[in-house]
Enzyme design. Structure first.
Site, short mmCIF file in Angstrom:
data_model
loop_
_atom_site.label_atom_id
_atom_site.label_comp_id
_atom_site.label_asym_id
_atom_site.label_seq_id
_atom_site.Cartn_x
_atom_site.Cartn_y
_atom_site.Cartn_z
N ASP A 249 0.81 -1.21 0.00
CA ASP A 249 0.00 0.00 0.00
C ASP A 249 0.85 1.26 0.00
OD1 ASP A 249 -2.36 -1.38 0.02
OD2 ASP A 249 -2.79 -1.09 2.14
N LYS A 271 -3.71 3.19 -2.54
CA LYS A 271 -4.88 4.02 -2.77
C LYS A 271 -4.69 5.35 -2.04
CE LYS A 271 -7.93 -0.02 -2.58
NZ LYS A 271 -6.98 -0.91 -1.91
N MET A 384 -8.21 8.63 8.63
CA MET A 384 -8.52 9.15 7.30
C MET A 384 -9.57 10.27 7.35
SD MET A 384 -8.66 5.42 5.38
CE MET A 384 -9.62 4.69 6.71
#
Length: 469
Positions: A249, A271, A384
């Site tokens: 990631d 991502k 996030m």
């Protein structure tokens, strides 16, 4: 990396050594162990050095150095106390593209002599590029105690069976799996215990009875933690070193990626917000395809794979296809980043519970239950959520949370450039508008945040609205 570690094969190759004293003697002893043909040029040559050369097919020349002595030499070493001569040797070698070492002068070296742990044919070289030779010797001493002499015989056993193993197993993966089972199993333990004949017998038996079918692949879902490689678990590191392919990631640090097996295939599937370079269903498909080829696949995720890491989704797809898997927990960002920021998630005086919340829902229109989050005596950590900071702060206040509740942003937690921004629900948005701390970042809300000023320890790179707390 200032030097590329290389191993020169010097057997029956010519090497020049300029200098005839004790320092030259130490270098000559090392060179003759490689079966190099050593020529020494000096006005005076130590008797021990002269005898060493005589015993090992070398040449002792009394006289002055000249550049034509470099002809036909694979490498050259200067070990004199004449700095102008040392520099001349360096420049002559450099002009001929011959590797050169001037002892105790890193600026005049294109190669260095490392400290060596010799378990021939296993040889371990350690170097600081001439910057810290004493530290190198300390490290060598540690390795000498950690690596038994039996590894030399184990390596010789592997060499004797190498062609037989290659003949039996047709693929690299099959051979690698077989050798790992040998070198980490009963054969190795028997050899290291000093039972050499028994080790060879076990090896022959193991090779004869080995299954030559393509081994089943497996997926290791590994939590890489928040970024600091020292926070990896031992199991995570072991599996990273075994992997044939690694899917990783964006949150996995480059320092952690450096710990993966050197010849593993590395596939980036990261991502970022609104930029999913590889959609999740494609990642699931890649895991299945790679494991179906008999490969050992590490799916490397920042933090912990079961905390906002979609690990459960990936394992469901593997289970549906009958692909075996293992899961290695990692230190989740909330725990690591709060710790490195000096903010305890629980404290008897301030918070008796902690809640982890994702600031990014699968359905962007879905709402968090802020009435459950806006409670006293708890800590709330938003993953996030930096892009949604204004909404988080305002909706907590609207749900009944005191606007003066301490709140913090921890940016790039555990990294050397970690930053911590401390304020309140009322002030944090405006503070961030000025500070512009980058993602990845966590938002921590609760009375425990007020302890940050007392308990921060990792670095001084923090910002605070001290008047608010």
């Amino acid at each position: 990396m200032d030097y590329l570690p290389l191993f020169f094969k010097l057997e029956n190759r010519n090497a020049l050594l300029v200098g005839g004293g004790q320092v030259a003697l130490r270098k000559a002893r090392l060179l003759v162990r490689t079966k190099a043909i050593v020529t020494v040029i000096s006005r005076e040559i130590d008797p021990q050095l002269a005898q060493l050369l005589a015993d090992n097919n070398g040449t002792a020349m009394i006289g002055e150095y000249s550049a034509d002595l470099l002809d036909g030499k694979l490498l050259v070493t200067a070990a004199t106390d004449d700095q102008s001569l040392n520099r001349q040797v360096y420049e002559d070698a450099l002009s001929r593209n011959i590797p050169v070492n001037v002892v105790d002068n890193p600026q005049l070296c294109t190669f260095v002599f490392p400290a060596i742990v010799d378990r021939s044919p296993i040889v371990i070289a350690i170097s600081s590029g001439g910057q810290a030779p004493v530290l190198v010797r300390v490290l060598r001493a540690k390795l000498e105690t950690l690596i038994p002499n039996g590894y030399s015989k184990l390596a010789l056993l592997a060499g004797k069976f190498r062609s037989s193993v290659k003949a039996k197993f047709k693929t690299i993966n099959q051979r690698r799996n077989f050798w790992e089972s040998v070198l980490q199993g009963q054969v190795a333990e028997t050899m290291l215990a000093g039972r050499e004949k028994d080790a060879y017998a076990l090896m022959r038996e193991k090779l004869e009875n080995a299954d030559t079918k393509l081994p089943a692949g497996e997926v290791y879902l590994v939590g890489a933690g928040p970024g600091d490689p020292e926070l990896l678990t031992f199991k995570a590191l072991r599996l990273m070193q075994q992997a044939d392919v690694v899917l990783y990631d964006a949150l996995v640090s480059k320092e952690i990626m450096e710990l993966c097996r050197r010849d593993a295939e590395l596939i980036f599937v990261g991502k970022n917000r609104d930029n999913h370079s590889v959609p999740q269903h494609d990642i699931n498909k890649m895991l299945i395809e790679q494991a179906s080829k008999g490969r050992r696949v590490v799916r490397l995720k920042g933090g912990d794979p079961f905390i906002f890491g979609r690990g459960g989704e990936e394992l469901q797809s593997l289970r549906a296809q009958g692909i075996p898997f293992q899961v290695v927990p990692g230190i989740t960002a909330a725990s690591a980043c709060s710790t490195y920021a000096g903010i305890p998630l629980t404290h008897r005086d301030y918070a008796q519970s902690v809640t982890f919340v994702t600031g990014q829902q699968k359905n962007r229109s879905s709402e968090l239950d802020y009435s459950q989050l806006a409670r006293g005596n708890q800590t709330v950590v938003f993953y996030m959520g930096l892009h949604n900071l204004a909404d988080i702060c305002s909706k907590l206040v609207d749900a009944g949370q005191d606007a003066e509740t301490p709140a913090a942003i921890v940016s790039r937690g555990t990294a050397i450039d970690q930053q911590v921004l401390v304020g309140t629900l009322a002030s944090l948005e405006s503070l961030q508008a000025t500070a512009k701390l980058p993602a990845p970042a966590l938002i921590i809300v609760g009375q425990v945040v007020q302890l940050q000023d007392q308990l921060q320890w990792f670095c001084e790179n923090h910002l605070a609205d001290k008047s608010a707390i």
